[in-house]
Scaffold this active site. Structure first.
Site, PDB file in Angstrom:
ATOM      1  CB  ALA A  66      -0.767   0.437   1.482  1.00  0.00           C
ATOM      2  N   GLY A 105       0.408  -5.235   0.676  1.00  0.00           N
ATOM      3  CA  GLY A 105      -1.118  -4.725  -0.425  1.00  0.00           C
ATOM      4  C   GLY A 105      -0.306  -5.430  -1.803  1.00  0.00           C
ATOM      5  CD  GLU A 108      -2.782  -7.950   1.988  1.00  0.00           C
ATOM      6  OE1 GLU A 108      -2.667  -6.526   1.818  1.00  0.00           O
ATOM      7  OE2 GLU A 108      -3.700  -8.223   2.687  1.00  0.00           O
ATOM      8  CD  GLU A 128       1.567  -6.019   5.265  1.00  0.00           C
ATOM      9  OE1 GLU A 128       1.968  -7.143   5.556  1.00  0.00           O
ATOM     10  OE2 GLU A 128       0.999  -5.605   4.148  1.00  0.00           O
TER      11      GLU A 128
HETATM   12  N1  CAA Z   1       4.668   3.394   0.563  1.00  0.00           N
HETATM   13  C1  CAA Z   1       5.001   4.380   0.062  1.00  0.00           C
HETATM   14  N2  CAA Z   1       6.067   4.822  -0.294  1.00  0.00           N
HETATM   15  C2  CAA Z   1       6.933   3.822   0.026  1.00  0.00           C
HETATM   16  C3  CAA Z   1       6.637   2.557   0.232  1.00  0.00           C
HETATM   17  C4  CAA Z   1       5.179   2.397   0.071  1.00  0.00           C
HETATM   18  N3  CAA Z   1       5.058   1.143   0.675  1.00  0.00           N
HETATM   19  N4  CAA Z   1       7.843   1.830   0.047  1.00  0.00           N
HETATM   20  C5  CAA Z   1       8.897   2.317  -0.525  1.00  0.00           C
HETATM   21  N5  CAA Z   1       8.077   3.386  -0.869  1.00  0.00           N
HETATM   22  C6  CAA Z   1       9.723   5.058  -0.574  1.00  0.00           C
HETATM   23  C7  CAA Z   1      10.278   5.131  -0.232  1.00  0.00           C
HETATM   24  O1  CAA Z   1       9.791   5.970   1.112  1.00  0.00           O
HETATM   25  C8  CAA Z   1      11.446   5.475  -0.612  1.00  0.00           C
HETATM   26  O2  CAA Z   1      11.167   7.104  -1.071  1.00  0.00           O
HETATM   27  P1  CAA Z   1      12.393   8.002  -0.832  1.00  0.00           P
HETATM   28  O3  CAA Z   1      13.454   8.080  -2.384  1.00  0.00           O
HETATM   29  O4  CAA Z   1      11.785   9.137  -0.994  1.00  0.00           O
HETATM   30  O5  CAA Z   1      13.468   8.138   0.283  1.00  0.00           O
HETATM   31  C9  CAA Z   1      11.400   4.914  -1.595  1.00  0.00           C
HETATM   32  O6  CAA Z   1      10.487   4.209  -2.361  1.00  0.00           O
HETATM   33  C10 CAA Z   1      12.477   3.794  -2.237  1.00  0.00           C
HETATM   34  O7  CAA Z   1      12.565   2.615  -0.458  1.00  0.00           O
HETATM   35  P2  CAA Z   1      13.940   2.515  -0.318  1.00  0.00           P
HETATM   36  O8  CAA Z   1      14.275   3.719   0.192  1.00  0.00           O
HETATM   37  O9  CAA Z   1      13.035   2.010   1.155  1.00  0.00           O
HETATM   38  O10 CAA Z   1      13.940   1.755  -1.893  1.00  0.00           O
HETATM   39  P3  CAA Z   1      14.995  -0.344  -1.146  1.00  0.00           P
HETATM   40  O11 CAA Z   1      14.740  -0.480  -2.794  1.00  0.00           O
HETATM   41  O12 CAA Z   1      15.707   0.146  -0.417  1.00  0.00           O
HETATM   42  O13 CAA Z   1      13.688  -1.105  -0.350  1.00  0.00           O
HETATM   43  C11 CAA Z   1      11.036  -1.608  -0.792  1.00  0.00           C
HETATM   44  C12 CAA Z   1      12.550  -0.974  -1.434  1.00  0.00           C
HETATM   45  C13 CAA Z   1      11.798  -3.342  -0.621  1.00  0.00           C
HETATM   46  C14 CAA Z   1      10.003  -1.797  -1.397  1.00  0.00           C
HETATM   47  C15 CAA Z   1      11.234  -1.193   0.678  1.00  0.00           C
HETATM   48  O14 CAA Z   1      10.625  -0.003   0.865  1.00  0.00           O
HETATM   49  C16 CAA Z   1       9.945  -1.429   1.332  1.00  0.00           C
HETATM   50  O15 CAA Z   1      10.243  -2.303   2.236  1.00  0.00           O
HETATM   51  N6  CAA Z   1       8.903  -0.739   1.683  1.00  0.00           N
HETATM   52  C17 CAA Z   1       8.115  -1.216   2.163  1.00  0.00           C
HETATM   53  C18 CAA Z   1       7.561  -2.368   1.825  1.00  0.00           C
HETATM   54  C19 CAA Z   1       6.012  -2.916   2.889  1.00  0.00           C
HETATM   55  O16 CAA Z   1       6.365  -2.598   4.335  1.00  0.00           O
HETATM   56  N7  CAA Z   1       4.901  -2.676   2.090  1.00  0.00           N
HETATM   57  C20 CAA Z   1       3.145  -3.065   3.084  1.00  0.00           C
HETATM   58  C21 CAA Z   1       2.982  -1.507   3.250  1.00  0.00           C
HETATM   59  S1  CAA Z   1       1.477  -1.666   3.977  1.00  0.00           S
HETATM   60  C22 CAA Z   1       0.248  -2.419   3.214  1.00  0.00           C
HETATM   61  O17 CAA Z   1       0.432  -2.823   2.296  1.00  0.00           O
HETATM   62  C23 CAA Z   1      -0.365  -2.858   4.711  1.00  0.00           C
HETATM   63  C24 CAA Z   1      -1.727  -3.109   3.247  1.00  0.00           C
HETATM   64  O18 CAA Z   1      -2.131  -4.607   3.749  1.00  0.00           O
HETATM   65  C25 CAA Z   1      -2.965  -2.985   2.128  1.00  0.00           C
END
Ligand code: CAA
Length: 692
Positions: A66, A105, A108, A128
């Site tokens: 998400a 998400g 999912e 999450e």
């Molecule tokens: N939403 C918004 N922004 C996000 C994001 C997300 N889910 N995931 C990453 N970003 C943004 C980061 O803030 C970063 O932004 P900046 O460049 O402006 O700082 C950019 O994307 C790149 O991210 P990373 O620097 O972390 O890049 P990476 O290559 O080292 O890692 C990644 C990539 C593994 C995807 C890591 O970003 C990550 O773990 N993201 C979160 C994943 C997550 O927690 N997903 C679950 C979300 S909650 C959900 O989905 C609830 C549900 O059930 C619906």
């Protein structure tokens, strides 16, 4: 090709429709992406010429979850559930083609496709929990149905990303594609599904794995027990577990209702707010305003470390773990051999627990060599000095390094508080000098304080930040001041803890309050663990402090079986009548009367001066932003993640309250509680710590 919207394309190749998402950086499920998916699948579902649908992403990754920035705001466009229904109920096979990470998400979404194809480097997870949440789009009900209950428990409460091979084994992936051939493999899979009339598999209907755990509550009880310490204080792991219990015991739709209810509770709660803040704070900390992304980096292909003690050895392991060769320099052969043997023992211990193979142990040990002559450091790209905290010794070492090391090498010190400008001043290349402050045990602790001295070059800073990431550390750039950011704030807390004892609070009262707040242990338990005699000199000890008296009685901490606490044969800490008497005698000698001190006062006295010190640090420009301080405290000192960090916590209780309390304490106890001028100013202006 036709554009569905600004981030989604739909093409039809033969009888296969391909929906392509392109929403950098990580294809997060923002309103735009949800709309594109919804409309794309709606169109492809309705097109009679289309017999199968492939979903694929452009850029570095499949959908990474998400859009975290949207949490807490009003939802726009189709919901994730509406998108999922459109996909899952498609009247033709839907194949998700996955590279990078399918997280949250994103997974999912993949779980409502009928089939999943992935490249070997892809990774899968429901992380999450690390945001104080649970997967809120059916993930808690679908993952156990695919992977089984045990695996789902482990993955959802740790947030671990499972590699593609493991995903294949657990049934999360149907076929692996060769690297670089994801699109054609997914297309071929889709065509085959059509040709063979493969069923439209809906994970929600597959109950075999959840039924296998039905009527076995002991699975959950055992899991909770085994992880009680790790989960202490956090809501999200427990809520994830409850959702999996619902998946096991309830029909799918009722399980979904449980998931929805618990998700709503978490997403509106304070823990998730702090954990989401932490996610962005960690990424913010990597950004240095005056060090642009294109700053030239210095290649670091080899590292030298001075000192084979606990710190030097731990630091060396970080680099060896990342495949970078290290030479450790010591003065004496026996100290060097002892250091190298400890490193080997540490690796072997990890191997005995299954964390490394015997071959990996050998590979890593082979990357770490020893030397008795500093000239061995001539060819390395980075030197880290990790010897005693004595300025004269450090200056001597840096004078020698300046003469020995090649031009361009980075000269770093691991000092935990000495003046790095002074150390740099003995070299003819102060631009190459930087602080790399690792925390003990250095191979385990996540934090790296990178200390910028007056003349440190931008290249040296940028290289150090990047290197930290490479060795798996969370780096925070700080400035030179006594104790830097972490220890300076720790000092404020320790001072209060000691004073509270002299006013009548017992060490175990203070430790209990801080433990209940969420720290892994309180200051006195920590002293006992580290050893009370760190920095204590027997010959000069004259019973002036409580610590002196305890050390003189050979109560030097856990290693001697007693310190502030007594310890039983299982190392359980017990309040000590001996310590209590020592404290009582001190109070009587000072002419004071011990008083009863409330838990609330203990907490405020320990924490508010930390916040105030944080403000001073920001005032002096020794940290870039308030959230950097929080990242230091979470990763170096065990500040509970679900409470954000001292500055975030300060905002939650309100800066005005912190200021008022500091003034109250100042009036009754003196100027050590004097509020930082910036604290007064920000309260007057109605600002928060996060604005600093
Ligand atoms: N939403 C918004 N922004 C996000 C994001 C997300 N889910 N995931 C990453 N970003 C943004 C980061 O803030 C970063 O932004 P900046 O460049 O402006 O700082 C950019 O994307 C790149 O991210 P990373 O620097 O972390 O890049 P990476 O290559 O080292 O890692 C990644 C990539 C593994 C995807 C890591 O970003 C990550 O773990 N993201 C979160 C994943 C997550 O927690 N997903 C679950 C979300 S909650 C959900 O989905 C609830 C549900 O059930 C619906």
């Amino acid at each position: 090709m036709s554009a569905i919207n600004s981030v989604t394309d739909l093409t039809v190749e033969g009888d296969v429709a391909v929906i392509t998402l392109n929403s950098p950086p990580v294809n997060a499920l923002s309103a735009n992406v949800r709309e594109g998916l919804f409309e794309g699948f709606k169109a492809a579902n309705a097109d009679p010429a289309v017999k199968a649908i492939v979903l694929i992403c452009e850029g570095r990754t499949f959908i990474a979850g998400a859009d975290i920035t949207e949490f807490g705001g009003a939802s726009k466009g189709p919901s994730l559930t509406e998108v999922q229904d459109m996909m899952e109920n498609a009247p033709k096979p839907v194949v998700a083609a996955i590279h990078g990470t399918a997280l949250g998400g994103g997974l999912e979404i993949a779980l409502v496709a009928h089939y999943r194809v992935a490249v070997p480097s892809a990774r899968f997870g429901l992380p999450e929990v690390n945001l104080g949440l649970l997967p809120g789009a059916g993930g808690t009900q679908r993952l156990p149905r695919v992977a089984g209950v045990e695996k789902a428990l482990e993955m959802m409460t740790s947030g671990r990303h499972a590699p593609a091979k493991e995903a294949l084994e657990m049934g999360l992936v149907d076929e692996l594609a060769e690297d670089g051939k994801l699109r054609e493999t997914a297309m071929a899979f889709a065509r085959k599904a059509v040709a063979e009339n493969k069923p439209l598999v809906k994970v929600r209907d597959n109950n075999t794995k959840v039924e296998a755990a039905r009527g076995k509550p002991e699975i959950f009880a055992a899991f909770r027990k085994a992880n009680a310490r790790k989960f202490r204080g956090f809501l999200a792991p427990e809520y994830n577990i409850r959702c999996i219990e619902a998946a096991v015991n309830l029909p799918f739709n009722e399980g979904l209702a449980v998931e929805r209810k618990l998700f709503t509770e978490l997403v509106t709660g304070s823990q998730s707010a702090a954990q989401r803040y932490t996610f962005f704070a960690e990424r913010q900390a990597q950004k240095i305003p005056d060090v642009p992304d294109d700053t030239p980096l210095i290649p670091v292909k080899s590292v030298g470390i001075i000192g084979a003690g606990t710190m030097g050895g731990g630091i060396a392991m970080n680099f060896a773990n990342a495949g970078i060769p290290v030479v450790i320099v010591e003065l004496k052969e026996d100290a060097l051999q002892r250091g190298l043997a400890t490193i080997r023992k540490n690796y072997e211990r990890t191997a005995s627990r299954g964390g490394l193979t015997a071959e990996q142990v050998e590979q890593r040990c082979a990357l770490i060599t020893g030397a008795l002559d500093m000239n061995a450091l001539a060819p390395v790209d980075l030197v880290i000095e990790a010897v005693f905290e004595r300025m004269d010794i450090k200056k001597d070492i840096f004078t020698k390094l300046d003469a020995i090391c090649k031009p361009g090498a980075i000269l770093a010190t691991n000092t935990s508080g000495l003046n790095i400008d002074e150390i740099a001043s003995v070299t003819k290349r102060p631009e190459a000098v930087i602080g790399l402050h690792f925390f003990s045990p250095a191979n385990v602790m996540k934090l790296l304080e990178i200390v910028r001295a007056d003349h440190t070059s931008k290249s040296v800073i940028a290289t150090s930040m990047k290197l930290a990431k490479q060795i798996g550390k969370i780096a925070v750039l700080v400035g030179v001041c006594p104790g830097f950011v972490g220890n300076r704030i720790l000092g404020a807390r320790q001072r209060e803890a000691q004073k509270l004892v002299l006013e009548g609070a017992m060490p175990w009262d203070i430790d209990r309050v801080l433990f209940d707040f969420g720290f892994p242990m309180g200051p006195f338990a920590m002293s006992d663990l580290a050893g009370l005699d760190i920095g204590w000199v027997k010959e000069r000890s004259n019973g002036e402090t409580i610590r002196d008296v305890l050390c003189e009685a050979d109560r030097r901490g856990q290693k001697t079986g007693a310190g502030y606490y007594d310890y039983d044969e299982n190392r359980n800490a017990l309040p000590s009548p001996f310590t209590e008497k020592v404290i009582h005698d001190f109070i009587v000698k000072s002419g004071a009367n011990p008083r009863t001190i409330s838990d609330e006062e203990i907490l405020e006295r320990c924490l508010y001066p930390m916040i105030n010190e944080g403000v001073k640090i920001l005032e002096e420009g020794k940290a870039i932003r308030a959230s950097d301080i929080d990242i230091v405290w979470q990763n170096g000192y065990g500040w509970p993640v679900y409470r954000g960090g001292p500055m975030w916590y300060g905002d939650q209780i309100s800066p005005a309250k912190v200021l008022a309390k500091m003034k109250e304490f100042q009036a009754t106890m003196g100027d050590q509680f004097k509020p930082a001028p910036l604290l007064e100013k920000m309260v007057a202006e109605g600002k928060k710590f996060s604005d600093l």
